[in-house]
Design an enzyme around this catalytic site. Structure first.
Site, PDB file in Angstrom:
ATOM      1  N   ASP A  12      60.832 -76.240   1.475  1.00 58.89           N
ATOM      2  CA  ASP A  12      59.475 -76.247   0.944  1.00 58.89           C
ATOM      3  C   ASP A  12      59.271 -75.240  -0.189  1.00 58.89           C
ATOM      4  O   ASP A  12      58.158 -74.800  -0.426  1.00 58.89           O
ATOM      5  CB  ASP A  12      58.456 -75.982   2.068  1.00 58.89           C
ATOM      6  CG  ASP A  12      57.058 -76.499   1.698  1.00 58.89           C
ATOM      7  OD1 ASP A  12      56.982 -77.478   0.930  1.00 58.89           O
ATOM      8  OD2 ASP A  12      56.060 -75.908   2.147  1.00 58.89           O
ATOM      9  N   LYS A  15      62.315 -77.500  -4.511  1.00 61.20           N
ATOM     10  CA  LYS A  15      63.541 -77.913  -5.224  1.00 61.20           C
ATOM     11  C   LYS A  15      63.417 -79.335  -5.752  1.00 61.20           C
ATOM     12  O   LYS A  15      63.702 -79.606  -6.918  1.00 61.20           O
ATOM     13  CB  LYS A  15      64.752 -77.802  -4.277  1.00 61.20           C
ATOM     14  CG  LYS A  15      65.062 -76.388  -3.827  1.00 61.20           C
ATOM     15  CD  LYS A  15      66.327 -76.313  -2.996  1.00 61.20           C
ATOM     16  CE  LYS A  15      66.171 -77.007  -1.644  1.00 61.20           C
ATOM     17  NZ  LYS A  15      65.126 -76.408  -0.806  1.00 61.20           N
ATOM     18  N   THR A  16      63.023 -80.256  -4.869  1.00 61.60           N
ATOM     19  CA  THR A  16      62.952 -81.664  -5.265  1.00 61.60           C
ATOM     20  C   THR A  16      61.859 -81.900  -6.296  1.00 61.60           C
ATOM     21  O   THR A  16      62.032 -82.671  -7.253  1.00 61.60           O
ATOM     22  CB  THR A  16      62.722 -82.540  -4.023  1.00 61.60           C
ATOM     23  OG1 THR A  16      63.773 -82.304  -3.085  1.00 61.60           O
ATOM     24  CG2 THR A  16      62.707 -84.015  -4.382  1.00 61.60           C
ATOM     25  N   HIS A  63      66.177 -77.207   4.773  1.00 63.69           N
ATOM     26  CA  HIS A  63      65.930 -76.912   6.192  1.00 63.69           C
ATOM     27  C   HIS A  63      67.212 -76.441   6.857  1.00 63.69           C
ATOM     28  O   HIS A  63      68.305 -76.943   6.582  1.00 63.69           O
ATOM     29  CB  HIS A  63      65.405 -78.172   6.890  1.00 63.69           C
ATOM     30  CG  HIS A  63      64.772 -77.889   8.224  1.00 63.69           C
ATOM     31  ND1 HIS A  63      65.505 -77.562   9.334  1.00 63.69           N
ATOM     32  CD2 HIS A  63      63.463 -77.898   8.609  1.00 63.69           C
ATOM     33  CE1 HIS A  63      64.692 -77.375  10.363  1.00 63.69           C
ATOM     34  NE2 HIS A  63      63.443 -77.577   9.945  1.00 63.69           N
TER      35      HIS A  63
END
Length: 648
Positions: A12, A15-16, A63
Site C-alpha cells: 500500500d 508501487k502499482t 504484502h
C-alpha cells in the site's frame, strides 16, 4: 541496452499506482487484486525509450505473505525503484525488500517517495531524513530520492526522465552465454497454445530454437517470441519476453522452471554456496536448519549444512551446502535468498559456488584442499572476467581439479565457471599448451586436469603391480583384469587414453594379447622350478599317452593348488597344451599330431575315430580327446561322426 527495472517496497505504498502513472499500464490484472486493492502476483509494464527500444518494468507485491512472488520478480532485475510512502515512511517490507535486492546482487537504483500530496511539507522533510538514515550502508546510500504523487502527477515527469537516463547509463550485470529464462508466468492463449513469460537472465533465444524446461528436462521449441506486445525474432539477456512453446500443456509447466537449450543445465540436489546471514536476522542459522530456498523464480525446501562450524551468526559469511528436496539447476555466481520457516522472513542469501559440487567427506584426506579451492573460486572468477587468458585458465584449472577423475565436458565447465564459450576456450587452450589439462575425447570435448590424469595413471600402475604380485608366474594380465580395479567406473575412452599414455611412456608393455609392467619377469622359486621341470619331463616321456593330471600330481607329491600356477606357466609358454580338463600334452608331441592330421586332409575329405586310430595307434580315450580339442580350436568341424578340415 537491455535493462529491467523492478519495484520494491511495503504494501500500500503505491508501487502499482506509480507504474500506472509512469506507463499508463495497470499491472494488477487479477480480479482479486482489483477487488482487494493489493498486488498479489507479479505485474509487467514498459516505458518507451528513444530509438524504439522499451524498458521492461516488473511490479512486485508488497504484502509479507507474497514475498516469495517478490523474490521471483526481482530475480532478473538490474535496477530497483524502492517505493516509500510519505505518510508511513520506512516499514517492515521496505527493509526486507531492500535486503532481498542486496542479496540478489542488485547494485543500482533510486527511491520514489510517493503520496506526497497526502502530507505537509514539514512532515515530508522529516520522512526524507528518516529515509537517508535507513539507506546508510546499503547500495542505495547515495541514491536520489524523487518525491511524487501518482494522484496529482507531481514529480512523475522528473522521475520518468531519470528512469530514461538510468536505462542509457546503467551497465548490464555480467551474464554468460548459457541461455536461461526463469518462468514467472504460464498461461494459454487462444490460437497460440501455451505461453510462458520471464526475463532472459543470460544468453539469447531465437524464434524456432530447440529448447527444454529444466529441471525436469521437458523438450519443446520456441515457436514464437514477443517483447512488450511486439513479435520479435530474438531476445537477449536482460530483456523480458513471452515465448509461445510447442508441444506442452499449461499444466506441465510451472513457475520456477527454466527455459534453456538442451544439454546446457544440469539438475542437482546439492549446491555449494558462499552464504551470508543477514545482520538483521533474529538468530544464527543452525547446522542442518530447514529453510525456504529462492533461486530465480523457483522456491524449494532445503537444508543448510556447514563444513567448518555448527552455526552462522548474523553478519557472518561462510561456505555452506544446500541440500534440496527437488532437483535444481544453476550456474556459478547465481544469487539466492533464504527465508526462515518461523517466523517467515528473509534471513540469509548468497552466491552459488558450485552447482555440481564434489563430494566432501570428513575423512577425505584432500578435504582441506577442496574447501580451499572452493573458497577461492569467487575471487578467481572476478579476475577471470577482466579478459586475460591467464586468469581464465586459473579459474578453469581450479574447477577441473575439483572435478577430479570425473572431469567435465565443456557444457558443464560453462555452468561451473559462468565463462562465455570463447573465454572458456582460451582458458582451456592455455592449460592444454602447458600440459595442465587434457582433452581425452575430442568429439565430446571432455576434459580432465593433468593432476587427476596422473593420479589415475598411478592407480593403473599400482593395480598392475598388484596383479603381478598376486600371480607372479603369470607373464601378463588381461586388460579387463586391469580395468576391474582403478577403472571400474571410468569411461572406456578415458581408460584407453590412460593405457595409451602408459604404453607411450614405457610404463606398461604388451605381452601377447595382455599387458605387463616392463620390469616384470617370471621367476620361479627353487621348489617351483623343480616342479616345473618334473611336470614337463613326465609329459615329455609319456609322448602321445600323457598321464591323468591327478595321477601325475599324486606321483610327484604336490597338491593341485601348488601345481596350478606352474601348470599355467607351462601352458602360457607353450611347453604344455591343455587338451581337456586333467589332460595335458607335451607341446612338441601335440604339434606332431596336428602335422599328421594336416597331411591326412591333403589326401582325404573326412576324418573319423578310425582314421585317427590308424594314424596314431592310440586308445579311444586319447583319440576322442584329440578330436574334441581340434573341434574346439577350430582346426576341424564335426559333421555327424566325421570331421572336416578347417585349417587355421
Amino acid at each position: 541496452m537491455a535493462v529491467i527495472l523492478g519495484t520494491a517496497g511495503h504494501i500500500d505504498h503505491g508501487k502499482t499506482s506509480l507504474v500506472r502513472a509512469l506507463t499508463g499500464i495497470d499491472c494488477d490484472r487479477l480480479e482479486e487484486e482489483k477487488r482487494r486493492g493489493i498486488t498479489i502476483e507479479l505485474g509487467f509494464a514498459w516505458v518507451d525509450l528513444p530509438g524504439g527500444e522499451r524498458l521492461g518494468i516488473v511490479d512486485v507485491p508488497g504484502h509479507e505473505r507474497f514475498v516469495k512472488n517478490m523474490v521471483a520478480g526481482a530475480a532478473g532485475v538490474d535496477l530497483v525503484m524502492l517505493v516509500i510512502a510519505a505518510d508511513e515512511g520506512v516499514m517492515p517490507q521496505t527493509r526486507e525488500h531492500l535486503e532481498i535486492c542486496s542479496l540478489l546482487g542488485i547494485r543500482d537504483g533510486f527511491v520514489a517517495l510517493t503520496k506526497t500530496d497526502m502530507v505537509e511539507p514539514d512532515w515530508l522533510a522529516l520522512v526524507r531524513e528518516d529515509i537517508q538514515r535507513f539507506l546508510q550502508g546499503s547500495f542505495l546510500e547515495n541514491a536520489p530520492v524523487f518525491p511524487v504523487s501518482s494522484t496529482t502527477g507531481e514529480g512523475v515527469d522528473a522521475l520518468r526522465a531519470h528512469i530514461l537516463r538510468c536505462a542509457a547509463e546503467t551497465p548490464p550485470r555480467r551474464r554468460g552465454d548459457i541461455f536461461r529464462l526463469p518462468v514467472d508466468r504460464v498461461f494459454s492463449m487462444k490460437g497460440h497454445g501455451t505461453v510462458i513469460t520471464g526475463t532472459v537472465i543470460s544468453g539469447t533465444v531465437h524464434s524456432g530454437d530447440e529448447a527444454c524446461f529444466m529441471p525436469p528436462g521437458l523438450p519443446t521449441r520456441a515457436r514464437g517470441l514477443q517483447r512488450h506486445g511486439r513479435a520479435v525474432n530474438a531476445v537477449d539477456a536482460g530483456q523480458r519476453c513471452a515465448v509461445n512453446v510447442q508441444g506442452l500443456e499449461v499444466t506441465e509447466i510451472e513457475r520456477g522452471f527454466v527455459l534453456a537449450r538442451p544439454g546446457e543445465l544440469f539438475p542437482s540436489r546439492r549446491w555449494l554456496l558462499r552464504l551470508t546471514c543477514l545482520a538483521s536476522a533474529p538468530r544464527p542459522l543452525r547446522q542442518r536448519v530447514e529453510i525456504h530456498f529462492h533461486h530465480g523464480t523457483r522456491e524449494c525446501p532445503a537444508r543448510v549444512v556447514f563444513r567448518d562450524r555448527d552455526r552462522l551468526a548474523p553478519g557472518e559469511t561462510a561456505l555452506a551446502e544446500a541440500r534440496f528436496a527437488e532437483d535444481m539447476v544453476g550456474v556459478f555466481g547465481d544469487h539466492c535468498v533464504l527465508r526462515a520457516y518461523s517466523p517467515l522472513r528473509t534471513v540469509a542469501g548468497g552466491t552459488l559456488v558450485s552447482p555440481l559440487p564434489p563430494e566432501l567427506r570428513r575423512k577425505d584426506p584432500a578435504l582441506t584442499d577442496k574447501l580451499n579451492l572452493l573458497q577461492s573460486l569467487p575471487g578467481l572468477h572476478e579476475r577471470a572476467c577482466n579478459g586475460k587468458a591467464e586468469e581464465r585458465a586459473a579459474l578453469v584449472r581450479a574447477v577441473l581439479l575439483l572435478r577430479g577423475r570425473e572431469g567435465a565436458d565443456e557444457a558443464r565447465l560453462k555452468a561451473l565457471t559462468a565463462l562465455s564459450a570463447s573465454a572458456l576456450e582460451s582458458g582451456l587452450n592455455l592449460l592444454s599448451s602447458r600440459g595442465e589439462a587434457l582433452c581425452w575425447d575430442r568429439e565430446s570435448r571432455l576434459w580432465i586436469s593433468q593432476t587427476a590424469f596422473t593420479d589415475l595413471l598411478t592407480a593403473c600402475l599400482t593395480r598392475a603391480a598388484d596383479l603381478h604380485r598376486k600371480d607372479p608366474l603369470k607373464p601378463a594380465f588381461s586388460r579387463n583384469a586391469l580395468w576391474a580395479g582403478w577403472g571400474r567406473n571410468l569411461p572406456p575412452r578415458l581408460i584407453q587414453k590412460l593405457l595409451d599414455a602408459a604404453l607411450r611412456q614405457g610404463r606398461l608393455a604388451v605381452e601377447g594379447e595382455g599387458l605387463r609392467l616392463p620390469e616384470h619377469k617370471v621367476t620361479l622359486a627353487a621348489d617351483q622350478a623343480g616342479l616345473r621341470q618334473r611336470l614337463l619331463e613326465a609329459h615329455q616321456r609319456a609322448g602321445l599317452t600323457p598321464p591323468n593330471l591327478k595321477d601325475a600330481l599324486e606321483e610327484l607329491g604336490v597338491s593341485a593348488k601348488e601345481a596350478a600356477p606352474v601348470l599355467r606357466l607351462l601352458c602360457e609358454e607353450g611347453a604344455l597344451v591343455r587338451v581337456r580338463d586333467g589332460l595335458y600334452y607335451d607341446g612338441v608331441a601335440l604339434g606332431g599330431v596336428l602335422e599328421q592330421v594336416r597331411r591326412w586332409f591333403a589326401d582325404h575329405e573326412n576324418l573319423d575315430v578310425g582314421g585317427l586310430k590308424e594314424m596314431l595307434g592310440l586308445s579311444r580315450k586319447y583319440l576322442i580327446a584329440l578330436l574334441e580339442y581340434m573341434d574346439n580350436t577350430r582346426i576341424t568341424v564335426r559333421v555327424g561322426d566325421q570331421r572336416r578340415y578347417r585349417g587355421r
